[in-house]
Each structure stands twice: as C-alpha cells, then as structure tokens.
Write a protein that holds these residues in place. Structure first.
Motif, PDB file in Angstrom:
ATOM      1  N   UNK A 189       1.965  13.541  -7.660  1.00  0.00           N
ATOM      2  CA  UNK A 189       0.506  13.487  -7.815  1.00  0.00           C
ATOM      3  C   UNK A 189      -0.175  14.824  -7.520  1.00  0.00           C
ATOM      4  N   UNK A 190       0.383  15.596  -6.611  1.00  0.00           N
ATOM      5  CA  UNK A 190      -0.250  16.856  -6.221  1.00  0.00           C
ATOM      6  C   UNK A 190      -0.298  17.862  -7.372  1.00  0.00           C
ATOM      7  N   UNK A 191       0.595  17.717  -8.347  1.00  0.00           N
ATOM      8  CA  UNK A 191       0.627  18.654  -9.470  1.00  0.00           C
ATOM      9  C   UNK A 191       0.025  18.057 -10.741  1.00  0.00           C
ATOM     10  N   UNK A 192      -0.612  16.910 -10.635  1.00  0.00           N
ATOM     11  CA  UNK A 192      -1.189  16.220 -11.789  1.00  0.00           C
ATOM     12  C   UNK A 192      -2.692  16.475 -11.882  1.00  0.00           C
ATOM     13  N   UNK A 193      -3.235  16.158 -13.045  1.00  0.00           N
ATOM     14  CA  UNK A 193      -4.673  16.174 -13.272  1.00  0.00           C
ATOM     15  C   UNK A 193      -5.148  14.732 -13.166  1.00  0.00           C
ATOM     16  N   UNK A 194      -6.145  14.496 -12.341  1.00  0.00           N
ATOM     17  CA  UNK A 194      -6.638  13.143 -12.113  1.00  0.00           C
ATOM     18  C   UNK A 194      -8.036  12.986 -12.674  1.00  0.00           C
ATOM     19  N   UNK A 195      -8.330  11.799 -13.202  1.00  0.00           N
ATOM     20  CA  UNK A 195      -9.664  11.481 -13.708  1.00  0.00           C
ATOM     21  C   UNK A 195     -10.157  10.238 -12.982  1.00  0.00           C
ATOM     22  N   UNK A 196     -11.381  10.321 -12.482  1.00  0.00           N
ATOM     23  CA  UNK A 196     -12.013   9.211 -11.764  1.00  0.00           C
ATOM     24  C   UNK A 196     -13.347   8.913 -12.436  1.00  0.00           C
ATOM     25  N   UNK A 197     -13.489   7.692 -12.920  1.00  0.00           N
ATOM     26  CA  UNK A 197     -14.737   7.256 -13.532  1.00  0.00           C
ATOM     27  C   UNK A 197     -15.544   6.499 -12.486  1.00  0.00           C
ATOM     28  N   UNK A 198     -16.804   6.892 -12.359  1.00  0.00           N
ATOM     29  CA  UNK A 198     -17.695   6.277 -11.370  1.00  0.00           C
ATOM     30  C   UNK A 198     -18.899   5.659 -12.083  1.00  0.00           C
ATOM     31  N   UNK A 199     -19.398   4.543 -11.530  1.00  0.00           N
ATOM     32  CA  UNK A 199     -20.614   3.960 -12.074  1.00  0.00           C
ATOM     33  C   UNK A 199     -21.832   4.651 -11.465  1.00  0.00           C
ATOM     34  N   UNK A 200     -23.009   4.134 -11.740  1.00  0.00           N
ATOM     35  CA  UNK A 200     -24.243   4.752 -11.267  1.00  0.00           C
ATOM     36  C   UNK A 200     -24.341   4.762  -9.743  1.00  0.00           C
ATOM     37  N   UNK A 201     -23.680   3.831  -9.078  1.00  0.00           N
ATOM     38  CA  UNK A 201     -23.686   3.760  -7.611  1.00  0.00           C
ATOM     39  C   UNK A 201     -22.525   4.562  -7.000  1.00  0.00           C
ATOM     40  N   UNK A 227       0.866  -1.186   0.000  1.00  0.00           N
ATOM     41  CA  UNK A 227       0.000   0.000   0.000  1.00  0.00           C
ATOM     42  C   UNK A 227       0.896   1.228   0.000  1.00  0.00           C
ATOM     43  N   UNK A 228       0.503   2.222  -0.726  1.00  0.00           N
ATOM     44  CA  UNK A 228       1.297   3.439  -0.861  1.00  0.00           C
ATOM     45  C   UNK A 228       2.085   3.460  -2.156  1.00  0.00           C
ATOM     46  N   UNK A 229       2.328   2.292  -2.757  1.00  0.00           N
ATOM     47  CA  UNK A 229       3.080   2.247  -4.012  1.00  0.00           C
ATOM     48  C   UNK A 229       2.258   2.794  -5.177  1.00  0.00           C
ATOM     49  N   UNK A 230       0.960   2.967  -4.967  1.00  0.00           N
ATOM     50  CA  UNK A 230       0.086   3.520  -6.000  1.00  0.00           C
ATOM     51  C   UNK A 230       0.126   5.053  -6.030  1.00  0.00           C
ATOM     52  N   UNK A 231       0.834   5.647  -5.084  1.00  0.00           N
ATOM     53  CA  UNK A 231       0.919   7.097  -4.981  1.00  0.00           C
ATOM     54  C   UNK A 231       2.281   7.556  -5.497  1.00  0.00           C
TER      55      UNK A 231
END
Length: 145
Positions: A39-51, A31-35
């Motif tokens: 990251x603080x200076x990047x643009x992030x996109x999060x796709x969410x489903x209907x829930x 855990x933490x290796x995904x960060x």
C-alpha cells in the motif's frame, strides 16, 4: 462529492475504514486484512461526500511500468447505483495514464464484472475464490489504443 488522494492520518483512517467495512467485514475477516503490504507504494483514491464522510475507495499500483493494477475498489452500499463507481474508476485510470501505464488489470468479483465491462474492460480469465466463496475474474483494459 469529491475525490482526493489521502494524505493525512484522518484521510487514511476514513479510507481504510471504508475498505474494511465494504470488502472485509461482511465476510467476518479480521481488522487489518484490508491493508496490503505494498500500500505504501500505491496511489490511493478516496471519495468523500459533502460532509467529508468516505463513500468510495480505490487503489492503483504499477507492478511494471506498462501495467497498472486496480485493487480494493468499493462504494459505500448507500451510494451504489449512482454512477460514483464510474467516477472513481475514471479518476484512477487517469492516474494510471499519468504514470505511463499502457493497460490496467484487476480481479473483479463476479457481481462487478458487468460494471467493468461497461467501462471497457474485458474478461481475461476466471481466477480464484476469495474467502472460499467470492468468484473472481481477471479483467483488462488497454489505455493506449
């Protein structure tokens, strides 16, 4: 399905959880290796489903004014093969254009190369092995023709 820029702690928890679950956990990474440090200076996109469950993530960073770089692109395994990767990729490409980028680079896992080629990216070079086993290829797409 919707794509948002994560803004709240809850959004970022969902974002990083999916990034970890798809891109790190299968290779027993901690855990933490995904960060990433930038990251603080990047643009992030999060796709969410209907829930409002996370089903896709992608990160865009501009290391130079002309170059945008895509990293940490992932679609939840249950949602792969439904065209959602193309939607989130199109979303971040538009964000790159808005920020003035002239081209996009990325490091694609070998199995993802055909996906990116269908989206107009070309292989520039065979690069590194992630975790000693996942072959990567540098790819590029020009945004200005």
């Amino acid at each position: 399905m919707k794509i948002i820029t994560p803004a709240t702690e809850t959004d970022f928890d969902k974002y990083y959880r999916l990034r970890y679950d798809v891109l790190r956990a299968p290779w027993q990474q901690p855990r933490g290796s995904e960060i990433a440090p930038d990251d603080a200076t990047a643009t992030h996109a999060l796709m969410l489903n209907e829930a409002d469950d996370p089903i896709g993530v992608c990160r865009l960073h501009l290391p130079t004014p002309a170059e945008a770089q895509i990293r940490f692109m992932a679609i939840h395994p249950q949602y792969q093969g439904q065209g959602l990767g193309k939607k989130i990729l199109t979303y971040v490409e538009e964000k790159a254009r808005e920020q003035g980028a002239q081209y996009i680079t990325l490091q694609a896992r070998e199995q993802a190369v055909p996906f990116y080629q269908r989206a107009g990216y070309r292989v520039v070079a065979k690069t590194h092995l992630l975790f000693g086993e996942i072959q990567h290829y540098q790819m590029r797409k020009d945004l200005i023709k």
